[in-house]
Design a protein around this motif. Structure first.
Motif, PDB file in Angstrom:
ATOM      1  N   LEU A 141     -26.057  13.395 -18.850  1.00 13.99           N
ATOM      2  CA  LEU A 141     -27.036  13.711 -19.126  1.00 13.99           C
ATOM      3  C   LEU A 141     -27.066  14.951 -20.254  1.00 13.99           C
ATOM      4  O   LEU A 141     -28.736  15.737 -20.762  1.00 13.99           O
ATOM      5  CB  LEU A 141     -27.541  14.720 -17.782  1.00 13.99           C
ATOM      6  N   LEU A 142     -26.513  15.537 -20.683  1.00 12.67           N
ATOM      7  CA  LEU A 142     -26.614  16.837 -22.024  1.00 12.67           C
ATOM      8  C   LEU A 142     -25.397  16.862 -22.981  1.00 12.67           C
ATOM      9  O   LEU A 142     -24.624  15.737 -23.232  1.00 12.67           O
ATOM     10  CB  LEU A 142     -26.409  18.238 -20.711  1.00 12.67           C
ATOM     11  N   ALA A 143     -26.198  16.913 -23.403  1.00 18.41           N
ATOM     12  CA  ALA A 143     -25.193  16.651 -25.237  1.00 18.41           C
ATOM     13  C   ALA A 143     -24.503  17.592 -25.102  1.00 18.41           C
ATOM     14  O   ALA A 143     -23.614  18.378 -24.068  1.00 18.41           O
ATOM     15  CB  ALA A 143     -26.233  17.305 -26.375  1.00 18.41           C
ATOM     16  N   ALA A 144     -22.648  17.060 -25.849  1.00 13.14           N
ATOM     17  CA  ALA A 144     -21.813  17.255 -25.881  1.00 13.14           C
ATOM     18  C   ALA A 144     -22.008  19.310 -26.862  1.00 13.14           C
ATOM     19  O   ALA A 144     -21.342  20.174 -25.215  1.00 13.14           O
ATOM     20  CB  ALA A 144     -20.905  16.539 -26.968  1.00 13.14           C
ATOM     21  N   SER A 145     -22.717  19.876 -27.653  1.00 13.43           N
ATOM     22  CA  SER A 145     -22.912  20.671 -27.749  1.00 13.43           C
ATOM     23  C   SER A 145     -23.347  22.337 -26.752  1.00 13.43           C
ATOM     24  O   SER A 145     -22.995  23.269 -26.349  1.00 13.43           O
ATOM     25  CB  SER A 145     -23.694  21.081 -29.264  1.00 13.43           C
ATOM     26  N   THR A 146     -24.576  21.338 -25.800  1.00 13.65           N
ATOM     27  CA  THR A 146     -24.958  21.420 -24.416  1.00 13.65           C
ATOM     28  C   THR A 146     -23.825  22.704 -23.103  1.00 13.65           C
ATOM     29  O   THR A 146     -23.775  23.363 -22.615  1.00 13.65           O
ATOM     30  CB  THR A 146     -26.071  21.252 -24.042  1.00 13.65           C
ATOM     31  N   ARG A 147     -22.980  21.323 -23.374  1.00 14.57           N
ATOM     32  CA  ARG A 147     -21.900  21.309 -22.312  1.00 14.57           C
ATOM     33  C   ARG A 147     -20.894  22.368 -22.571  1.00 14.57           C
ATOM     34  O   ARG A 147     -20.367  23.164 -21.981  1.00 14.57           O
ATOM     35  CB  ARG A 147     -20.939  19.630 -21.677  1.00 14.57           C
ATOM     36  N   GLU A 148     -20.743  22.147 -23.835  1.00 20.39           N
ATOM     37  CA  GLU A 148     -19.477  23.448 -24.726  1.00 20.39           C
ATOM     38  C   GLU A 148     -20.248  24.710 -24.985  1.00 20.39           C
ATOM     39  O   GLU A 148     -19.477  25.440 -24.676  1.00 20.39           O
ATOM     40  CB  GLU A 148     -19.011  22.818 -25.785  1.00 20.39           C
ATOM     41  N   LEU A 194     -47.046   9.123 -27.053  1.00 18.95           N
ATOM     42  CA  LEU A 194     -45.595  10.048 -28.055  1.00 18.95           C
ATOM     43  C   LEU A 194     -44.623   9.734 -26.824  1.00 18.95           C
ATOM     44  O   LEU A 194     -43.749   9.393 -25.813  1.00 18.95           O
ATOM     45  CB  LEU A 194     -46.377  11.798 -27.053  1.00 18.95           C
ATOM     46  N   VAL A 195     -43.489   9.668 -27.607  1.00 15.89           N
ATOM     47  CA  VAL A 195     -41.844   8.924 -27.174  1.00 15.89           C
ATOM     48  C   VAL A 195     -41.219  10.037 -27.863  1.00 15.89           C
ATOM     49  O   VAL A 195     -40.877  10.504 -29.196  1.00 15.89           O
ATOM     50  CB  VAL A 195     -41.456   7.803 -28.113  1.00 15.89           C
ATOM     51  N   ILE A 196     -40.336  11.356 -26.887  1.00 18.91           N
ATOM     52  CA  ILE A 196     -39.138  11.882 -27.197  1.00 18.91           C
ATOM     53  C   ILE A 196     -38.515  11.417 -27.153  1.00 18.91           C
ATOM     54  O   ILE A 196     -38.402  10.769 -25.850  1.00 18.91           O
ATOM     55  CB  ILE A 196     -39.866  13.692 -26.646  1.00 18.91           C
ATOM     56  N   VAL A 197     -37.171  12.326 -28.073  1.00 19.17           N
ATOM     57  CA  VAL A 197     -35.515  12.212 -27.520  1.00 19.17           C
ATOM     58  C   VAL A 197     -34.930  12.628 -28.307  1.00 19.17           C
ATOM     59  O   VAL A 197     -35.381  13.525 -29.243  1.00 19.17           O
ATOM     60  CB  VAL A 197     -35.048  10.465 -27.820  1.00 19.17           C
ATOM     61  N   GLY A 198     -33.081  12.935 -27.935  1.00 20.31           N
ATOM     62  CA  GLY A 198     -32.890  13.793 -28.138  1.00 20.31           C
ATOM     63  C   GLY A 198     -31.756  13.469 -29.055  1.00 20.31           C
ATOM     64  O   GLY A 198     -31.893  12.111 -28.927  1.00 20.31           O
ATOM     65  N   GLU A 199     -31.029  14.101 -29.939  1.00 19.92           N
ATOM     66  CA  GLU A 199     -30.411  13.201 -31.400  1.00 19.92           C
ATOM     67  C   GLU A 199     -29.661  12.901 -30.898  1.00 19.92           C
ATOM     68  O   GLU A 199     -28.522  11.551 -31.329  1.00 19.92           O
ATOM     69  CB  GLU A 199     -30.747  14.211 -32.410  1.00 19.92           C
ATOM     70  N   GLU A 200     -29.015  13.707 -29.674  1.00 19.83           N
ATOM     71  CA  GLU A 200     -27.457  13.153 -29.346  1.00 19.83           C
ATOM     72  C   GLU A 200     -27.780  12.492 -27.756  1.00 19.83           C
ATOM     73  O   GLU A 200     -27.146  12.965 -27.044  1.00 19.83           O
ATOM     74  CB  GLU A 200     -27.050  14.613 -29.158  1.00 19.83           C
ATOM     75  N   ASP A 201     -28.991  11.311 -27.347  1.00 20.60           N
ATOM     76  CA  ASP A 201     -29.342  11.285 -26.171  1.00 20.60           C
ATOM     77  C   ASP A 201     -28.482  10.379 -25.792  1.00 20.60           C
ATOM     78  O   ASP A 201     -28.248   8.822 -27.132  1.00 20.60           O
ATOM     79  CB  ASP A 201     -30.314  10.753 -26.267  1.00 20.60           C
ATOM     80  N   ILE A 203     -27.071   8.311 -23.209  1.00 21.02           N
ATOM     81  CA  ILE A 203     -28.411   7.133 -22.547  1.00 21.02           C
ATOM     82  C   ILE A 203     -29.746   6.012 -23.131  1.00 21.02           C
ATOM     83  O   ILE A 203     -29.332   5.523 -23.246  1.00 21.02           O
ATOM     84  CB  ILE A 203     -28.220   7.966 -21.353  1.00 21.02           C
ATOM     85  N   THR A 204     -30.681   6.874 -23.694  1.00 21.99           N
ATOM     86  CA  THR A 204     -31.314   5.757 -24.295  1.00 21.99           C
ATOM     87  C   THR A 204     -31.160   6.540 -26.001  1.00 21.99           C
ATOM     88  O   THR A 204     -32.266   7.629 -26.023  1.00 21.99           O
ATOM     89  CB  THR A 204     -32.999   5.943 -23.697  1.00 21.99           C
ATOM     90  N   PRO A 205     -30.298   6.157 -26.725  1.00 22.19           N
ATOM     91  CA  PRO A 205     -30.522   6.507 -28.265  1.00 22.19           C
ATOM     92  C   PRO A 205     -31.591   6.478 -28.580  1.00 22.19           C
ATOM     93  O   PRO A 205     -32.807   6.305 -28.166  1.00 22.19           O
ATOM     94  CB  PRO A 205     -29.341   6.403 -28.363  1.00 22.19           C
ATOM     95  N   VAL A 206     -31.192   7.126 -30.089  1.00 16.76           N
ATOM     96  CA  VAL A 206     -32.842   7.385 -30.859  1.00 16.76           C
ATOM     97  C   VAL A 206     -32.942   5.600 -31.121  1.00 16.76           C
ATOM     98  O   VAL A 206     -35.081   5.429 -31.405  1.00 16.76           O
ATOM     99  CB  VAL A 206     -32.499   8.020 -32.509  1.00 16.76           C
ATOM    100  N   ALA A 207     -32.285   4.530 -30.849  1.00 17.62           N
ATOM    101  CA  ALA A 207     -32.709   3.460 -31.659  1.00 17.62           C
ATOM    102  C   ALA A 207     -33.607   2.730 -29.984  1.00 17.62           C
ATOM    103  O   ALA A 207     -34.477   2.143 -30.725  1.00 17.62           O
ATOM    104  CB  ALA A 207     -31.451   2.812 -31.453  1.00 17.62           C
ATOM    105  N   ALA A 208     -33.287   2.974 -29.101  1.00 18.72           N
ATOM    106  CA  ALA A 208     -34.031   2.743 -28.328  1.00 18.72           C
ATOM    107  C   ALA A 208     -35.477   4.294 -28.523  1.00 18.72           C
ATOM    108  O   ALA A 208     -36.160   2.696 -27.755  1.00 18.72           O
ATOM    109  CB  ALA A 208     -33.451   3.566 -26.680  1.00 18.72           C
ATOM    110  N   ALA A 227     -30.136  18.032 -28.904  1.00 20.95           N
ATOM    111  CA  ALA A 227     -30.056  18.034 -27.606  1.00 20.95           C
ATOM    112  C   ALA A 227     -30.185  16.237 -26.972  1.00 20.95           C
ATOM    113  O   ALA A 227     -29.621  15.986 -27.893  1.00 20.95           O
ATOM    114  CB  ALA A 227     -32.050  17.616 -26.976  1.00 20.95           C
ATOM    115  N   GLY A 228     -29.378  16.115 -25.961  1.00 21.47           N
ATOM    116  CA  GLY A 228     -29.493  15.323 -24.784  1.00 21.47           C
ATOM    117  C   GLY A 228     -30.743  14.227 -24.504  1.00 21.47           C
ATOM    118  O   GLY A 228     -31.367  14.183 -25.299  1.00 21.47           O
ATOM    119  N   HIS A 229     -30.061  14.177 -23.274  1.00 19.20           N
ATOM    120  CA  HIS A 229     -30.556  13.141 -22.505  1.00 19.20           C
ATOM    121  C   HIS A 229     -32.408  13.847 -21.387  1.00 19.20           C
ATOM    122  O   HIS A 229     -33.116  13.457 -21.292  1.00 19.20           O
ATOM    123  CB  HIS A 229     -30.120  12.242 -21.316  1.00 19.20           C
ATOM    124  N   LEU A 230     -31.454  14.984 -21.030  1.00 24.02           N
ATOM    125  CA  LEU A 230     -32.483  16.099 -20.916  1.00 24.02           C
ATOM    126  C   LEU A 230     -33.122  17.421 -22.125  1.00 24.02           C
ATOM    127  O   LEU A 230     -33.300  18.694 -21.460  1.00 24.02           O
ATOM    128  CB  LEU A 230     -32.268  16.965 -19.447  1.00 24.02           C
TER     129      LEU A 230
END
Length: 253
Positions: A141-148, A194-201, A203-208, A227-230
Motif C-alpha cells: 500500500l505504501l512506497a518504501a520511502s514512506t514506510r522507512e 483524471l487519472v492519478i498514480v503514485g510513481e512507486e505504486d 499494485i497499479t503501477p504507472v503502466a496500468a 508516492a505508492g498506492h495510497l
C-alpha cells in the motif's frame, strides 16, 4: 454554472478516513462526499443471500446519491474505490459527470490475484484480522520511502485497517475478485476523466494508469513522485492540486 459535487470512494481494506488529509482542502472549493462502503468503517454490511458483488456496493452509492438529491456527480475512487466507481458507471452512467481514478486499473483480477482474495476472505473468517491483515498489506500500500521515513503515515494506515469489521473485509475481498473488465466500459463512457498514480505504486503501477488514461478519451494523467498506492495519504497536496487543476467549469451543470 454550479460545479458538480465530488464523491470519493475509499480503498481496501480502509475506510473514508483515508481522505482526511484531502477532504478539507477540497471542500473549500467543492462539495465533497466521502462515504464508507458497505461493511467497512461505519457502514453496516446488509444481510444478503447473494454472492458478494461490487454491483451491490454500487447500488449503495446510487442510493446515497438519491438520498442526497444528487442527479449527477464527479465520481472518484482510490484502488477499490476506483473499481467501485466503474461499477457505478456500469449501473447508472447517467449519474456520472466525470471520473477521478486514483491508483486503480480497469482490468479484472488475474487468476492468482483472485485466489489471493479468496484466501484472504477465508483467513479472515477463520481468524479475524488482528495481528496480520495490516502487516500483510502495508508493503504493497505504501512506497518504501514512506514506510522507512514517515512512521506516522504507516501508523495511520495500520490503525484504519485494524479497526475494520472482519465481516466487511471478507465480503469485500470476495466481491473484488469477481469484478469484470472495465476497459471497454471506460472507452465508451464519454465523460471527463483524471487519472492519478503514485510513481512507486506496486499494485497499479504507472503502466496500468497509462493504460487507463489511454482508453479514456482526453483523460489527464498525473504521476506523483515518491508516492505508492495510497497517494491521498502519501501526497495529499499533490492529489488536491491535481483535482483542483482538472476540475474546471466543464464539470458544471
Amino acid at each position: 454554472m454550479t460545479e458538480l459535487p465530488l464523491v470519493l470512494l475509499h480503498a481496501f481494506p480502509l475506510d473514508s478516513r483515508m481522505w482526511d488529509a484531502v477532504r478539507e482542502p477540497l471542500a473549500s472549493h467543492l462539495r465533497v462526499i466521502t462515504p464508507d462502503q458497505r461493511g467497512l468503517g461505519r457502514s453496516p454490511l446488509p444481510e444478503s443471500p447473494r454472492e458478494p458483488s461490487l454491483e451491490d456496493a454500487a447500488r449503495d452509492v446510487v442510493a446515497l446519491l438519491d438520498k442526497l438529491g444528487l442527479d449527477r456527480v464527479v465520481l472518484g475512487g482510490c484502488s477499490m474505490g476506483g473499481y467501485l466507481a466503474m461499477a457505478v458507471l456500469r449501473l447508472a452512467p447517467e449519474r456520472v459527470g466525470g471520473l477521478v481514478l486514483i491508483d486503480t486499473k480497469g482490468s479484472p483480477d488475474t487468476p492468482e490475484a483472485a485466489q489471493t482474495r479468496l484466501d484472504v476472505a477465508a483467513r479472515v473468517e477463520r481468524e479475524g484480522i488482528a495481528g496480520w491483515l495490516a502487516e500483510a498489506n502495508l508493503p504493497n500500500l505504501l512506497a518504501a520511502s514512506t514506510r522507512e521515513q514517515r512512521p506516522e503515515i504507516v501508523e495511520t494506515v495500520r490503525e484504519i485497517i485494524e479497526s475494520q469489521p472482519p465481516g466487511g473485509v471478507a465480503w469485500t475481498a470476495l466481491a473484488l475478485r469477481t469484478r469484470p473488465d472495465s476497459l471497454d466500459l471506460l472507452r465508451g463512457c464519454g465523460v471527463p476523466a483524471l487519472v492519478i498514480v503514485g510513481e512507486e505504486d506496486p499494485i497499479t503501477p504507472v503502466a496500468a494508469a497509462s493504460e487507463l488514461a489511454g482508453v479514456l478519451d482526453g483523460a489527464t494523467l498525473v504521476v506523483l513522485p515518491g508516492a505508492g498506492h495510497l497517494t491521498p495519504l502519501e501526497d495529499p497536496a499533490g492529489v488536491v492540486e491535481a483535482i483542483l487543476s482538472w476540475y474546471p467549469a466543464t464539470h458544471g451543470e
